[in-house]
Design an enzyme around this catalytic site. Structure first.
Site, PDB file in Angstrom:
ATOM      1  CB  SER A 121      -0.899   0.009   1.241  1.00  0.00           C
ATOM      2  OG  SER A 121      -1.570   1.250   1.376  1.00  0.00           O
ATOM      3  CE1 TYR A 144      -6.257   4.534  -2.432  1.00  0.00           C
ATOM      4  CE2 TYR A 144      -4.673   3.874  -0.751  1.00  0.00           C
ATOM      5  CZ  TYR A 144      -5.913   3.743  -1.352  1.00  0.00           C
ATOM      6  OH  TYR A 144      -6.800   2.827  -0.863  1.00  0.00           O
ATOM      7  CB  THR A 170      -6.613   2.016  -5.480  1.00  0.00           C
ATOM      8  OG1 THR A 170      -5.839   0.846  -5.186  1.00  0.00           O
ATOM      9  CG2 THR A 170      -7.951   1.904  -4.783  1.00  0.00           C
ATOM     10  CE  LYS A 268      -7.397  -3.871  -4.210  1.00  0.00           C
ATOM     11  NZ  LYS A 268      -8.294  -3.038  -3.389  1.00  0.00           N
ATOM     12  CG  HIS A 292     -11.291   0.023  -0.805  1.00  0.00           C
ATOM     13  ND1 HIS A 292     -10.564   0.784  -1.671  1.00  0.00           N
ATOM     14  CD2 HIS A 292     -10.600   0.038   0.360  1.00  0.00           C
ATOM     15  CE1 HIS A 292      -9.486   1.254  -1.061  1.00  0.00           C
ATOM     16  NE2 HIS A 292      -9.485   0.817   0.182  1.00  0.00           N
TER      17      HIS A 292
END
Length: 401
Positions: A121, A144, A170, A268, A292
């Site tokens: 992440s 992100y 994402t 995603k 999610h």
């Protein structure tokens, strides 16, 4: 001393104490403060989608071939041109250092030992370079846009240099979901600088002294080491919610992301066939059917139900992965029968991480793999490559779109 500690952690998740993912969940709940456990366990609003992701697997039933000898099962699958030992990827789970010291490194190490990818992440407490050093397996970096485009480009360059082989973009996090458990547990107050506002919530940390001692020894509240703000350094934990509100990914962003990253890109957060086709159009190598884990928009359909629509929409042009609700190896088989190339799991291994660190993650992987082999043998199927829709019965309305 360290070897003894590792041995104790391994024993704590061995049979008969831990036989399935739910056992790991209960072990994590015993060890972690409520605020940390609920961060892993909870979802958005009424948690309808969180529950539906799991319940959807109950609606798909098997059609086994009996009187078939399957002395061995081939679990290998190719994802993004790489052969994996098992059709399983550890999904990005933010703030893993809250669950266990050096949590991202521990999870990556366990994935590498199992021959499966680990997706890191952006919202990680460990430097991506340290995670790369900890793993011998494939590594993906989840992107992100918190901190802005320059921060993202810097992280992309670091991920390239560290040997990450794919970028996971994402797209379902325009803002953070309404996770009511977090609010009731005082996340905002615990992150504030006001001692008075913290006091009503501190007891949940103090009653878990072993976790608290390990948390403090690991440096206490982490910063996000892969979101480096120019002139300020790593993003503070308390800043992330506000940052997410200015970090929505749009389809146009895929243009500059593609220019910066020439290796495979995985999108995603796909919920519909229309968005799946857009992922093909922008040149993605794969997509993940994902809501999610029910942590963003509540009352969207469970991912397994959406999977047939997405698979039909892309027509084999890109690989389709799935996450959400997987707790058994039989769940993996059902997803593969409906067209997924492989699956990603988040909570299943996060429970293991919270329960016992690296050995807990390894146990989660082992549980799913053992389940997978047993399910294939009981189906009379000798390999992952042979799985198709003929092995399952699916509700008719799932296939109508």
């Amino acid at each position: 001393m360290f070897r003894f500690a590792q041995h104790d952690k391994t024993r704590s998740v061995e049979p008969p104490r831990v036989l399935n993912v739910e056992d790991l969940r209960r072990a994590a709940k015993r060890r972690l403060p409520r605020v940390v456990f609920d961060y892993i366990d909870g979802g958005a609003e009424d948690e309808r989608t969180l529950r539906a992701n799991c319940h959807a697997f109950e609606e798909v039933t098997f059609r086994p071939r009996c009187a078939v000898a399957t002395p061995a099962c081939d679990l290998r699958v190719s994802v993004l041109g790489k052969s994996l030992s098992t059709p399983l990827i550890l999904a990005p789970v933010g703030s893993s250092r809250l669950m266990y010291p050096r949590g991202e490194e521990a999870a990556a190490s366990a994935a590498g030992a199992a021959g499966i990818p680990y997706a890191l992440s952006t919202l990680s407490g460990c430097r991506l370079e340290d995670v790369a050093d900890a793993s011998k397996g494939p590594l993906w970096y989840q992107l992100y846009l918190v901190g802005g485009r320059d921060c993202a480009l810097s992280a992309i360059e670091r991920a390239k240099a560290a040997g990450f082989s794919a970028l996971v973009v994402t797209i379902d996090t325009a803002v953070a979901g309404m996770r009511e458990r977090d609010l009731r547990n005082g996340v905002k107050e615990l992150l504030s600088g006001n001692l008075g506002s913290k006091l009503p919530f501190v007891s949940q940390l103090l009653i878990k002294p072993h976790w608290l001692a390990a948390f403090l020894a690991d440096g206490g509240l982490m910063k996000f080491q892969n979101v480096v703000i120019p002139g300020k350094g790593p993003m503070l934990y308390a800043d992330v919610t506000a940052a997410l509100e200015h970090a929505a990914v749009t389809w146009d962003d895929l243009n500059w992301i593609r220019q910066a990253w020439s290796a495979p890109i995985i999108i995603k957060g796909i919920h519909t066939g229309d968005d799946a086709r857009r992922a093909v159009d922008v040149g993605a190598s794969a997509l993940v059917v994902s809501n999610h884990g029910g942590r963003q928009l509540d009352s969207v359909a469970p991912t397994l139900r959406i999977l047939p629509e997405v698979v039909a929409s892309v027509g084999g042009h890109i690989e389709v992965l799935l996450d959400g609700g997987i707790r058994r190896g039989s769940d993996i088989v059902k997803a593969l029968c409906l067209g997924a190339r492989a699956v990603m799991v988040g909570r299943a291994y996060a429970y293991g991480l919270g329960a016992a660190g690296g050995p807990g993650v390894a146990r989660a992987i082992e549980i799913l793999r053992t389940d997978l082999v047993r399910t294939l043998k009981l189906l009379g199927c000798a390999s992952i490559a042979e799985l198709d829709r003929s092995y399952v019965d699916v509700p008719a309305d799932w296939l109508g779109k």
